[in-house]
Write a protein that holds these residues in place. Structure first.
Motif, PDB file in Angstrom:
ATOM      1  N   LEU A 112      -5.727   0.330  11.417  1.00  0.00           N
ATOM      2  CA  LEU A 112      -5.841   1.751  11.742  1.00  0.00           C
ATOM      3  C   LEU A 112      -7.193   2.294  11.283  1.00  0.00           C
ATOM      4  O   LEU A 112      -7.837   3.074  11.991  1.00  0.00           O
ATOM      5  N   LYS A 113      -7.641   1.850  10.119  1.00  0.00           N
ATOM      6  CA  LYS A 113      -8.946   2.281   9.612  1.00  0.00           C
ATOM      7  C   LYS A 113     -10.057   1.817  10.552  1.00  0.00           C
ATOM      8  O   LYS A 113     -10.994   2.568  10.834  1.00  0.00           O
ATOM      9  N   GLN A 114      -9.934   0.594  11.068  1.00  0.00           N
ATOM     10  CA  GLN A 114     -10.920   0.077  12.015  1.00  0.00           C
ATOM     11  C   GLN A 114     -10.905   0.897  13.303  1.00  0.00           C
ATOM     12  O   GLN A 114     -11.963   1.222  13.855  1.00  0.00           O
ATOM     13  N   GLU A 115      -9.714   1.263  13.780  1.00  0.00           N
ATOM     14  CA  GLU A 115      -9.605   2.104  14.978  1.00  0.00           C
ATOM     15  C   GLU A 115     -10.285   3.452  14.756  1.00  0.00           C
ATOM     16  O   GLU A 115     -10.999   3.945  15.630  1.00  0.00           O
ATOM     17  N   PHE A 116     -10.054   4.042  13.581  1.00  0.00           N
ATOM     18  CA  PHE A 116     -10.671   5.329  13.258  1.00  0.00           C
ATOM     19  C   PHE A 116     -12.188   5.205  13.233  1.00  0.00           C
ATOM     20  O   PHE A 116     -12.901   6.061  13.749  1.00  0.00           O
ATOM     21  N   THR A 117     -12.688   4.130  12.637  1.00  0.00           N
ATOM     22  CA  THR A 117     -14.133   3.911  12.549  1.00  0.00           C
ATOM     23  C   THR A 117     -14.729   3.782  13.940  1.00  0.00           C
ATOM     24  O   THR A 117     -15.747   4.405  14.249  1.00  0.00           O
ATOM     25  N   VAL A 163       0.854  -1.186   0.000  1.00  0.00           N
ATOM     26  CA  VAL A 163       0.000   0.000   0.000  1.00  0.00           C
ATOM     27  C   VAL A 163       0.895   1.242   0.000  1.00  0.00           C
ATOM     28  O   VAL A 163       1.752   1.386   0.861  1.00  0.00           O
ATOM     29  N   THR A 164       0.669   2.115  -0.961  1.00  0.00           N
ATOM     30  CA  THR A 164       1.460   3.353  -1.017  1.00  0.00           C
ATOM     31  C   THR A 164       0.958   4.336   0.030  1.00  0.00           C
ATOM     32  O   THR A 164      -0.157   4.218   0.539  1.00  0.00           O
ATOM     33  N   LYS A 197      -5.553   8.352   1.525  1.00  0.00           N
ATOM     34  CA  LYS A 197      -6.898   8.524   0.978  1.00  0.00           C
ATOM     35  C   LYS A 197      -7.888   7.586   1.682  1.00  0.00           C
ATOM     36  O   LYS A 197      -8.998   7.984   2.016  1.00  0.00           O
ATOM     37  N   SER A 198      -7.468   6.352   1.909  1.00  0.00           N
ATOM     38  CA  SER A 198      -8.324   5.367   2.564  1.00  0.00           C
ATOM     39  C   SER A 198      -8.674   5.784   3.992  1.00  0.00           C
ATOM     40  O   SER A 198      -9.792   5.568   4.451  1.00  0.00           O
ATOM     41  N   LEU A 199      -7.706   6.401   4.680  1.00  0.00           N
ATOM     42  CA  LEU A 199      -7.907   6.805   6.070  1.00  0.00           C
ATOM     43  C   LEU A 199      -8.443   8.224   6.200  1.00  0.00           C
ATOM     44  O   LEU A 199      -8.728   8.690   7.305  1.00  0.00           O
ATOM     45  N   ASN A 200      -8.546   8.908   5.074  1.00  0.00           N
ATOM     46  CA  ASN A 200      -9.015  10.295   5.048  1.00  0.00           C
ATOM     47  C   ASN A 200      -8.112  11.211   5.886  1.00  0.00           C
ATOM     48  O   ASN A 200      -8.587  12.025   6.673  1.00  0.00           O
ATOM     49  N   ILE A 201      -6.797  11.017   5.713  1.00  0.00           N
ATOM     50  CA  ILE A 201      -5.795  11.838   6.373  1.00  0.00           C
ATOM     51  C   ILE A 201      -4.750  12.242   5.333  1.00  0.00           C
ATOM     52  O   ILE A 201      -4.774  11.748   4.203  1.00  0.00           O
ATOM     53  N   SER A 202      -3.840  13.116   5.698  1.00  0.00           N
ATOM     54  CA  SER A 202      -2.823  13.573   4.756  1.00  0.00           C
ATOM     55  C   SER A 202      -1.638  12.610   4.707  1.00  0.00           C
ATOM     56  O   SER A 202      -1.425  11.817   5.633  1.00  0.00           O
TER      57      SER A 202
END
Length: 80
Positions: free
Chosen positions: A51-56, A7-8, A14-19
């Motif tokens: 990390l995405k799951q944690e954010f959710t 994963v780049t 983009k997937s995590l909606n962060i910079s």
């Protein structure tokens, strides 16, 4: 279990909606591991998904807290 680094930074951001800068901070702090292949930084897909799951989960908890606060405020105003 071996991690898959495919994963780049850009896709993860983009997937995590962060910079991408935040991705860089996570790498520097050790929150995300990476491999550099041909001048390209690749992240572990599993870690990005975790990390995405944690954010959710965090956003759901925050939304629940806001809704509960609004309900309490509305109830208090109605009782006055």
């Amino acid at each position: 279990m071996s991690k898959t680094y495919n994963v780049t930074r850009e896709v993860a951001a983009k997937s995590l909606n962060i910079s991408t800068r935040t991705i860089d901070r996570y790498i520097k702090s050790g929150k995300l591991s990476y491999k550099k292949i041909a001048n390209k930084v690749l992240l572990a897909k599993e870690e990005v998904l975790e990390l995405k799951q944690e954010f959710t989960t965090l956003h759901q908890e925050l939304n629940t807290e806001i809704i509960n606060q609004n309900t309490t405020t509305s109830t208090n105003l109605a009782n006055k």
